[in-house]
Design a protein around this motif. Structure first.
Motif, mmCIF file in Angstrom:
data_model
loop_
_atom_site.group_PDB
_atom_site.id
_atom_site.type_symbol
_atom_site.label_atom_id
_atom_site.label_comp_id
_atom_site.label_asym_id
_atom_site.label_seq_id
_atom_site.Cartn_x
_atom_site.Cartn_y
_atom_site.Cartn_z
ATOM 1 N N UNK A 1 0.840 -1.207 0.000
ATOM 2 C CA UNK A 1 0.000 0.000 0.000
ATOM 3 C C UNK A 1 0.880 1.264 0.000
ATOM 4 N N UNK A 2 1.885 1.267 0.899
ATOM 5 C CA UNK A 2 2.772 2.444 0.990
ATOM 6 C C UNK A 2 3.485 2.695 -0.331
ATOM 7 N N UNK A 3 3.841 1.592 -1.028
ATOM 8 C CA UNK A 3 4.650 1.737 -2.249
ATOM 9 C C UNK A 3 3.801 2.097 -3.480
ATOM 10 N N UNK A 4 2.495 2.107 -3.331
ATOM 11 C CA UNK A 4 1.642 2.358 -4.511
ATOM 12 C C UNK A 4 1.538 3.862 -4.805
ATOM 13 N N UNK A 5 2.152 4.305 -5.916
ATOM 14 C CA UNK A 5 2.189 5.736 -6.248
ATOM 15 C C UNK A 5 0.858 6.238 -6.783
ATOM 16 N N UNK A 6 0.011 5.314 -7.257
ATOM 17 C CA UNK A 6 -1.237 5.757 -7.872
ATOM 18 C C UNK A 6 -2.287 6.175 -6.847
ATOM 19 N N UNK A 7 -2.094 5.781 -5.604
ATOM 20 C CA UNK A 7 -3.076 6.114 -4.562
ATOM 21 C C UNK A 7 -2.707 7.413 -3.848
ATOM 22 N N UNK A 8 -3.729 8.204 -3.534
ATOM 23 C CA UNK A 8 -3.494 9.405 -2.717
ATOM 24 C C UNK A 8 -3.306 8.955 -1.264
ATOM 25 N N UNK A 9 -2.886 9.920 -0.401
ATOM 26 C CA UNK A 9 -2.701 9.566 1.015
ATOM 27 C C UNK A 9 -4.016 9.083 1.632
ATOM 28 N N UNK A 10 -5.128 9.732 1.212
ATOM 29 C CA UNK A 10 -6.434 9.346 1.773
ATOM 30 C C UNK A 10 -6.785 7.911 1.362
ATOM 31 N N UNK A 11 -6.522 7.613 0.073
ATOM 32 C CA UNK A 11 -6.831 6.255 -0.410
ATOM 33 C C UNK A 11 -5.983 5.219 0.333
#
Ligand code: HEM
Length: 360
Positions: free
Chosen positions: A203-213
């Protein structure tokens, strides 16, 4: 004495046991014959299910059960699931009767109803449906609508040890949960922690997600981890049982989980098949209840049943409420991928392997 087909099968009795009540009231309703035969056929299959179930119950009622007996029990239970498929399938035969056809004789049936099927109740009780689990019906116990003799039969089945109880004891006796020098539960807890950490890292490494996501996803992982901890912690497990959210004891749950996870080990394969067929059986009864409820809905709409229940709505609510092996379904919540499983020490693996392997 030479056997004669008709005598052996007592066909005289069986084939003369269809007496449409509409005929006694003037005109015989054509479809009443189908209605009677369908119910009789079901009752015969219920009898066969009970025959198989009694044998399985007596196997698991023994203090010591060897592998061979477990194998026979699995084949008996598999036979029950094949019968259940037929039970579900043949509902389509009764559905060839339309609701208008049914109205020709329906009013003559009251207060008789499938609700009074003693064999159906005995099957439910022998499987392990609990009295407190049952839908209240007419503010009376579920057996109040049958004769005192039948009540006794139903109560006796309710009071004897059910398949659920016996399987629970059998799981509790599983010797594989703790080996000398290898505590499965502790190793599994560590593997699960690691598994969740991998999820968090992804999850932390996923660049496509915003902090909220990411926060939403992390909350999801935290929720799953909390769920796990309730199973790892005996006291929390007890609390779940008290709240009625879990039924299987802690020790039995651990054993069932171990069997699920290491099902590929030869010794655990048969126990795994057993747990699977129990879930299948519950699923088929649930399917039957749902299909029967749907059939009733199209047949009588939202009218009350001849037995006096609210009909479709009552039957709909039994679908989920009368499941027995719900905990075995729920075990999947606690599974982690095979690749993340703690490897079994060599000696444990040998113990779980076939004897032939051990000699190598
Ligand atoms: C026209 C076909 C059918 C109709 C309209 C019908 C309707 C109903 C209704 C309304 C109930 C709820 C109790 C009540 O108020 O009477 C019920 C229960 C039941 N019926 Fe049927 N039924 C039909 C066919 C069958 C058949 C073929 C079987 C096979 C044995 C069956 C077995 C049962 C059983 C076991 C229950 C008790 C379910 C429970 O309480 O969990 N029914 N049925």
């Amino acid at each position: 004495m030479k056997q004669y087909y008709s005598d052996y099968l007592q066909l005289d009795r069986i084939l003369n046991a269809q007496k449409p009540v509409s005929a006694e009231h003037g005109t015989e309703a054509h479809d009443e014959m189908l209605f009677i035969i369908m119910h009789q056929v079901y009752e015969l299959w219920f009898k066969q299910i009970l025959h198989e179930l009694s044998d399985v119950l007596s196997t698991f009622g023994r203090d010591r059960i060897d592998e061979k007996q477990v194998g026979i029990a699995v084949s008996r239970l598999l036979r029950i699931t094949e019968i259940q498929k037929v039970l579900v399938d043949q509902l389509s035969v009764i559905e060839t009767m339309t609701s208008l056809d049914f109205l020709e004789f329906r009013q003559l049936l009251a207060p008789a109803s499938g609700f009074q099927s003693v064999q159906f109740r005995v099957i439910e009780n022998k499987l392990g449906v609990l009295p407190e689990q049952r839908m209240r019906y007419d503010k009376q116990p579920y057996y109040a609508h049958v004769t005192p003799d039948h009540q006794e039969v139903i109560r006796e089945a309710e009071e004897s040890r059910s398949l659920f109880d016996l399987i629970e004891s059998w799981l509790e006796r599983t010797p594989y949960v703790e080996f000398e020098g290898f505590n499965f539960w502790e190793s599994y807890r560590q593997a699960v922690d690691q598994h969740f950490q991998v999820d968090r890292d992804i999850i932390h490494a996923n660049d496509r997600w915003s902090d909220e996501e990411k926060e939403v996803q992390l909350k999801e992982v935290a929720g799953n981890a909390a769920h796990f901890s309730a199973v790892f912690d005996k006291e929390k497990h007890e609390a779940l049982i008290e709240k009625g959210r879990w039924r299987l004891s802690h020790r039995a749950t651990v054993a069932a989980l171990l069997i699920h996870l290491y099902r590929d080990e030869p010794i655990l394969h048969l126990p795994y098949r057993l747990l699977t067929v129990l879930v299948d059986m519950d699923e088929w009864f649930t399917t039957w209840r749902y299909r029967h409820a749907l059939m009733v809905h199209r047949m009588i709409g939202t009218k009350v049943g001849t037995g006096g229940s609210v009909g479709y709505q009552y039957l709909r609510s039994t679908v989920e409420k009368h499941k027995v092996f719900t905990d075995l379904f729920n075990l999947s919540t606690f599974l982690i991928p095979r690749s993340a499983l703690p490897p079994l020490p060599d000696d444990v693996q040998q113990t779980l392997g076939f004897f032939g392997d051990r000699a190598k």
